[in-house]
Motif scaffolding. Structure first.
Motif, PDB file in Angstrom:
ATOM      1  N   PHE A 248       6.475  -9.022  -3.586  1.00  0.00           N
ATOM      2  CA  PHE A 248       5.621  -7.850  -3.761  1.00  0.00           C
ATOM      3  C   PHE A 248       6.298  -6.800  -4.642  1.00  0.00           C
ATOM      4  N   ALA A 249       7.616  -6.616  -4.452  1.00  0.00           N
ATOM      5  CA  ALA A 249       8.330  -5.586  -5.197  1.00  0.00           C
ATOM      6  C   ALA A 249       8.422  -5.918  -6.680  1.00  0.00           C
ATOM      7  N   VAL A 250       8.754  -7.157  -7.016  1.00  0.00           N
ATOM      8  CA  VAL A 250       8.888  -7.545  -8.425  1.00  0.00           C
ATOM      9  C   VAL A 250       7.560  -7.407  -9.148  1.00  0.00           C
TER      10      VAL A 250
ATOM     11  N   ALA B  51       1.947 -12.062  -5.250  1.00  0.00           N
ATOM     12  CA  ALA B  51       2.257 -11.401  -6.520  1.00  0.00           C
ATOM     13  C   ALA B  51       1.042 -10.654  -7.061  1.00  0.00           C
ATOM     14  N   ALA B  52      -0.134 -11.250  -6.920  1.00  0.00           N
ATOM     15  CA  ALA B  52      -1.352 -10.595  -7.404  1.00  0.00           C
ATOM     16  C   ALA B  52      -1.631  -9.316  -6.629  1.00  0.00           C
TER      17      ALA B  52
ATOM     18  N   VAL C  35      -1.316  -3.105  -6.415  1.00  0.00           N
ATOM     19  CA  VAL C  35      -0.798  -1.882  -5.797  1.00  0.00           C
ATOM     20  C   VAL C  35       0.150  -1.169  -6.752  1.00  0.00           C
ATOM     21  N   GLY C  36       0.945  -1.923  -7.500  1.00  0.00           N
ATOM     22  CA  GLY C  36       1.879  -1.332  -8.445  1.00  0.00           C
ATOM     23  C   GLY C  36       1.186  -0.542  -9.542  1.00  0.00           C
ATOM     24  N   VAL C  37       0.077  -1.074 -10.041  1.00  0.00           N
ATOM     25  CA  VAL C  37      -0.691  -0.357 -11.078  1.00  0.00           C
ATOM     26  C   VAL C  37      -1.145   0.999 -10.545  1.00  0.00           C
ATOM     27  N   LEU C  38      -1.646   0.999  -9.308  1.00  0.00           N
ATOM     28  CA  LEU C  38      -2.101   2.249  -8.692  1.00  0.00           C
ATOM     29  C   LEU C  38      -0.947   3.229  -8.528  1.00  0.00           C
ATOM     30  N   THR C  39       0.220   2.719  -8.147  1.00  0.00           N
ATOM     31  CA  THR C  39       1.396   3.563  -7.960  1.00  0.00           C
ATOM     32  C   THR C  39       1.797   4.243  -9.271  1.00  0.00           C
ATOM     33  N   GLY C  40       1.887   3.468 -10.329  1.00  0.00           N
ATOM     34  CA  GLY C  40       2.298   4.034 -11.610  1.00  0.00           C
ATOM     35  C   GLY C  40       1.266   4.975 -12.195  1.00  0.00           C
ATOM     36  N   PHE C  41      -0.013   4.725 -11.917  1.00  0.00           N
ATOM     37  CA  PHE C  41      -1.088   5.505 -12.505  1.00  0.00           C
ATOM     38  C   PHE C  41      -1.199   6.898 -11.906  1.00  0.00           C
ATOM     39  N   ILE C  42      -1.273   6.994 -10.582  1.00  0.00           N
ATOM     40  CA  ILE C  42      -1.503   8.309  -9.967  1.00  0.00           C
ATOM     41  C   ILE C  42      -0.410   8.743  -8.991  1.00  0.00           C
ATOM     42  N   GLY C  43       0.697   8.012  -8.934  1.00  0.00           N
ATOM     43  CA  GLY C  43       1.848   8.504  -8.191  1.00  0.00           C
ATOM     44  C   GLY C  43       1.794   8.368  -6.688  1.00  0.00           C
ATOM     45  N   VAL C  44       1.027   7.407  -6.169  1.00  0.00           N
ATOM     46  CA  VAL C  44       1.001   7.184  -4.721  1.00  0.00           C
ATOM     47  C   VAL C  44       1.824   5.947  -4.390  1.00  0.00           C
TER      48      VAL C  44
ATOM     49  N   ALA D 147       5.567  -5.576   8.492  1.00  0.00           N
ATOM     50  CA  ALA D 147       4.709  -5.142   7.391  1.00  0.00           C
ATOM     51  C   ALA D 147       4.998  -3.694   7.004  1.00  0.00           C
ATOM     52  N   VAL D 148       5.159  -2.818   8.005  1.00  0.00           N
ATOM     53  CA  VAL D 148       5.446  -1.406   7.735  1.00  0.00           C
ATOM     54  C   VAL D 148       6.815  -1.257   7.072  1.00  0.00           C
ATOM     55  N   GLY D 149       7.818  -1.933   7.615  1.00  0.00           N
ATOM     56  CA  GLY D 149       9.156  -1.851   7.040  1.00  0.00           C
ATOM     57  C   GLY D 149       9.220  -2.408   5.631  1.00  0.00           C
ATOM     58  N   SER D 150       8.593  -3.570   5.422  1.00  0.00           N
ATOM     59  CA  SER D 150       8.565  -4.180   4.089  1.00  0.00           C
ATOM     60  C   SER D 150       7.806  -3.298   3.111  1.00  0.00           C
ATOM     61  N   SER D 151       6.730  -2.657   3.597  1.00  0.00           N
ATOM     62  CA  SER D 151       5.941  -1.757   2.754  1.00  0.00           C
ATOM     63  C   SER D 151       6.798  -0.621   2.218  1.00  0.00           C
ATOM     64  N   LEU D 152       7.631  -0.036   3.048  1.00  0.00           N
ATOM     65  CA  LEU D 152       8.477   1.076   2.620  1.00  0.00           C
ATOM     66  C   LEU D 152       9.463   0.630   1.540  1.00  0.00           C
ATOM     67  N   ALA D 153      10.019  -0.576   1.701  1.00  0.00           N
ATOM     68  CA  ALA D 153      10.947  -1.092   0.695  1.00  0.00           C
ATOM     69  C   ALA D 153      10.238  -1.320  -0.638  1.00  0.00           C
ATOM     70  N   ILE D 154       9.037  -1.883  -0.585  1.00  0.00           N
ATOM     71  CA  ILE D 154       8.264  -2.144  -1.802  1.00  0.00           C
ATOM     72  C   ILE D 154       7.883  -0.831  -2.486  1.00  0.00           C
ATOM     73  N   ILE D 155       7.468   0.157  -1.686  1.00  0.00           N
ATOM     74  CA  ILE D 155       7.110   1.468  -2.237  1.00  0.00           C
ATOM     75  C   ILE D 155       8.274   2.051  -3.034  1.00  0.00           C
ATOM     76  N   PHE D 156       9.481   1.929  -2.503  1.00  0.00           N
ATOM     77  CA  PHE D 156      10.652   2.466  -3.189  1.00  0.00           C
ATOM     78  C   PHE D 156      10.797   1.851  -4.580  1.00  0.00           C
ATOM     79  N   PHE D 157      10.743   0.528  -4.667  1.00  0.00           N
ATOM     80  CA  PHE D 157      10.918  -0.137  -5.959  1.00  0.00           C
ATOM     81  C   PHE D 157       9.767   0.172  -6.914  1.00  0.00           C
ATOM     82  N   ASN D 158       8.536   0.206  -6.388  1.00  0.00           N
ATOM     83  CA  ASN D 158       7.388   0.551  -7.238  1.00  0.00           C
ATOM     84  C   ASN D 158       7.523   1.957  -7.810  1.00  0.00           C
TER      85      ASN D 158
END
Length: 246
Positions: A75-77, A132-133, A138-147, A168-179
């Protein structure tokens, strides 16, 4: 910084620590309406602040073995790739349109948070392509509006990763950081950035995460989610009113 701006920065981290996901949705309105930052400058600031808060939460979850590293890695990559692409979209829209899109997203998040939190009945892990999809979107949304996108990542990790809720919650936080890091670096050079203010907000948000995590086990999860959802509805309505009225 006004007292309201300081409280807003603490609330960003507090809600992220209390709810585990969705707290970053209030970062952009806090920066725009309390700290008086322009929307285009607020997006990279939001990514830096949310990234710092998410890293703090992820390290806490990692120490409790609540992160699934293989799934989080996929998810992070893909999310970082999406965040780089999403960052290219931000300058293409006007500040008013950006805030209107953000307000609509806030209302959608609130509706989702009013619903019962989903649980994974069984571990039905999907293919890495599906992960990956989902991460890319989610990554596009993160880069676009900063969430951070935790409100989308947690359900996606449950559905495509077959994770339990805590993982899921813990993994989500790690992915958010990299995004957030990928999106933030992509925004550098597109607009000016107040590093002092950004660092101050990030520090206050980290304190909020620590406080939120501490109290999250002492308060009913359902009450926390519905209370936060109510705040998101009010904030989203305010953002709509400010931008449609202008």
């Amino acid at each position: 910084m006004t007292i309201y701006a300081i409280l807003g920065a603490l609330i960003i981290g507090l809600t992220l620590g209390l709810t585990g996901a969705g707290g970053s949705i209030i970062t952009l309105p806090v920066l725009v309406y309390l700290a008086k930052i322009s929307p285009l400058e607020a997006v990279p600031m939001s990514l830096l602040i949310v990234g710092a808060a998410a890293l703090t939460g992820a390290l806490q979850r990692l120490s409790n073995k609540e992160i699934c590293l293989p799934t989080a890695g996929v998810f992070a990559v893909s999310g970082m790739v999406g965040a780089v692409g999403g960052a290219r979209l931000t300058p293409l829209v006007s500040p008013q349109v950006l805030m209107l899109i953000f307000a609509a997203l806030m209302l959608l998040v609130a509706i989702q948070m009013f619903r019962p939190k989903p649980e994974a009945s069984e571990r039905t892990e999907k293919s890495w392509q599906s992960k990956a999809a989902a991460g890319l979107g989610v990554g596009v949304l993160t880069g676009f509006i900063g969430v951070g996108g935790g409100f989308l990542l947690v359900p996606a990790l449950l559905k495509f990763g077959g994770l339990k809720m805590k993982e899921a919650v813990g993994s989500s936080l790690a992915i958010i950081f990299f995004n957030c890091i990928a999106g933030f670096l992509s925004h550098l050079g597109q607009t000016s950035l107040n590093w002092t203010l950004s660092g101050t907000y990030a520090g206050l948000a980290v304190i909020g995460v620590l406080l939120g995590t501490h109290f999250s086990t002492r308060l009913p999860a359902r009450v926390l989610r519905q209370g936060f959802a109510t705040m998101v509805v009010i904030t989203g309505g305010f953002v709509l009113w400010k931008n449609l009225g202008s």
